[in-house]
Scaffold this motif. Sequence first.
Motif, PDB file in Angstrom:
ATOM      1  N   ARG A 299       6.066  13.053 -12.157  1.00  0.00           N
ATOM      2  CA  ARG A 299       6.499  12.856 -13.551  1.00  0.00           C
ATOM      3  C   ARG A 299       5.611  13.654 -14.493  1.00  0.00           C
ATOM      4  O   ARG A 299       6.095  14.286 -15.440  1.00  0.00           O
ATOM      5  CB  ARG A 299       6.453  11.366 -13.919  1.00  0.00           C
ATOM      6  N   HIS A 300       4.328  13.652 -14.221  1.00  0.00           N
ATOM      7  CA  HIS A 300       3.392  14.395 -15.070  1.00  0.00           C
ATOM      8  C   HIS A 300       3.703  15.888 -14.998  1.00  0.00           C
ATOM      9  O   HIS A 300       3.744  16.575 -16.035  1.00  0.00           O
ATOM     10  CB  HIS A 300       1.947  14.124 -14.620  1.00  0.00           C
TER      11      HIS A 300
ATOM     12  N   GLN B  26       0.839  -1.200   0.000  1.00  0.00           N
ATOM     13  CA  GLN B  26       0.000   0.000   0.000  1.00  0.00           C
ATOM     14  C   GLN B  26       0.869   1.243   0.000  1.00  0.00           C
ATOM     15  O   GLN B  26       0.623   2.188  -0.751  1.00  0.00           O
ATOM     16  CB  GLN B  26      -0.936  -0.010   1.219  1.00  0.00           C
ATOM     17  N   ARG B  27       1.904   1.255   0.843  1.00  0.00           N
ATOM     18  CA  ARG B  27       2.817   2.400   0.922  1.00  0.00           C
ATOM     19  C   ARG B  27       3.542   2.590  -0.403  1.00  0.00           C
ATOM     20  O   ARG B  27       3.677   3.722  -0.892  1.00  0.00           O
ATOM     21  CB  ARG B  27       3.822   2.175   2.067  1.00  0.00           C
ATOM     22  N   LEU B  28       4.006   1.493  -1.006  1.00  0.00           N
ATOM     23  CA  LEU B  28       4.680   1.583  -2.304  1.00  0.00           C
ATOM     24  C   LEU B  28       3.721   2.089  -3.391  1.00  0.00           C
ATOM     25  O   LEU B  28       4.127   2.852  -4.275  1.00  0.00           O
ATOM     26  CB  LEU B  28       5.258   0.226  -2.702  1.00  0.00           C
ATOM     27  N   SER B  29       2.481   1.676  -3.306  1.00  0.00           N
ATOM     28  CA  SER B  29       1.489   2.156  -4.272  1.00  0.00           C
ATOM     29  C   SER B  29       1.297   3.661  -4.143  1.00  0.00           C
ATOM     30  O   SER B  29       1.185   4.371  -5.159  1.00  0.00           O
ATOM     31  CB  SER B  29       0.154   1.451  -4.062  1.00  0.00           C
ATOM     32  N   GLN B  30       1.254   4.158  -2.913  1.00  0.00           N
ATOM     33  CA  GLN B  30       1.119   5.602  -2.700  1.00  0.00           C
ATOM     34  C   GLN B  30       2.328   6.343  -3.246  1.00  0.00           C
ATOM     35  O   GLN B  30       2.185   7.385  -3.905  1.00  0.00           O
ATOM     36  CB  GLN B  30       0.952   5.902  -1.208  1.00  0.00           C
ATOM     37  N   ILE B  31       3.525   5.806  -2.997  1.00  0.00           N
ATOM     38  CA  ILE B  31       4.738   6.437  -3.519  1.00  0.00           C
ATOM     39  C   ILE B  31       4.711   6.433  -5.039  1.00  0.00           C
ATOM     40  O   ILE B  31       5.066   7.434  -5.693  1.00  0.00           O
ATOM     41  CB  ILE B  31       5.994   5.706  -2.983  1.00  0.00           C
ATOM     42  N   HIS B  32       4.262   5.340  -5.623  1.00  0.00           N
ATOM     43  CA  HIS B  32       4.190   5.236  -7.082  1.00  0.00           C
ATOM     44  C   HIS B  32       3.239   6.284  -7.655  1.00  0.00           C
ATOM     45  O   HIS B  32       3.548   6.942  -8.654  1.00  0.00           O
ATOM     46  CB  HIS B  32       3.743   3.824  -7.469  1.00  0.00           C
ATOM     47  N   VAL B  33       2.086   6.454  -7.016  1.00  0.00           N
ATOM     48  CA  VAL B  33       1.118   7.460  -7.483  1.00  0.00           C
ATOM     49  C   VAL B  33       1.724   8.859  -7.370  1.00  0.00           C
ATOM     50  O   VAL B  33       1.584   9.685  -8.306  1.00  0.00           O
ATOM     51  CB  VAL B  33      -0.193   7.351  -6.671  1.00  0.00           C
ATOM     52  N   GLN B  34       2.420   9.138  -6.263  1.00  0.00           N
ATOM     53  CA  GLN B  34       3.064  10.451  -6.111  1.00  0.00           C
ATOM     54  C   GLN B  34       4.125  10.666  -7.183  1.00  0.00           C
ATOM     55  O   GLN B  34       4.216  11.756  -7.763  1.00  0.00           O
ATOM     56  CB  GLN B  34       3.711  10.559  -4.718  1.00  0.00           C
TER      57      GLN B  34
END
Length: 188
Positions: A142-143, A129-137
Amino acid sequence: MAATAASELQRLEWRLEELEQRVGVGDGAFGPRKVSDELVKVHMALSGIAGKRERIKILFKKIEDVIKYLDPQYIDRMAVPDAMKLQFILAEEQVIPSRAALLEQVKNLQPVLDSTNIQAVPDHAAKLQRLSQIHVQQQEQRHDLTDNVKTLLEDYNKMTLLLSKQFVQWHEILTRLEMAKEAKPVAE
């Protein structure tokens, strides 16, 4: 046979006494009570009500049919005759061995599913879950970075175009001045 029936009756009596103790039925304000006595009273009360009402009499007579109709397999037995079931099986005759092989593979891979790594998956859920949040950030960053680079490239292209136009104008001015300078000495 009689010995097994007697032992079975003894076992049922023991279970009934155990049930009475667990439920708490026993010495009360009206003396000792038994679950079986209470069940008989309930049965008598229901029979009395059923005797007075014709619809309930009919319902009690048809209770076996209702239970039969509520059985999920009843619909299967009624809807699909045995001959059709046989046709289903024969139609699937070619794929049954391949499905059996797949089931055998699943059986052989069962130790993998029971491994500690697979068992620990719920423990890793918080980390995931934490890695998913970091990935979204990071995707948002990047955007934003992509938008900034795009803006900078557009500004660079505009600047290059303006400089090119300016250099072309200066080149034309210099060319005219050089031509004018060459034309003056000839006239003198």
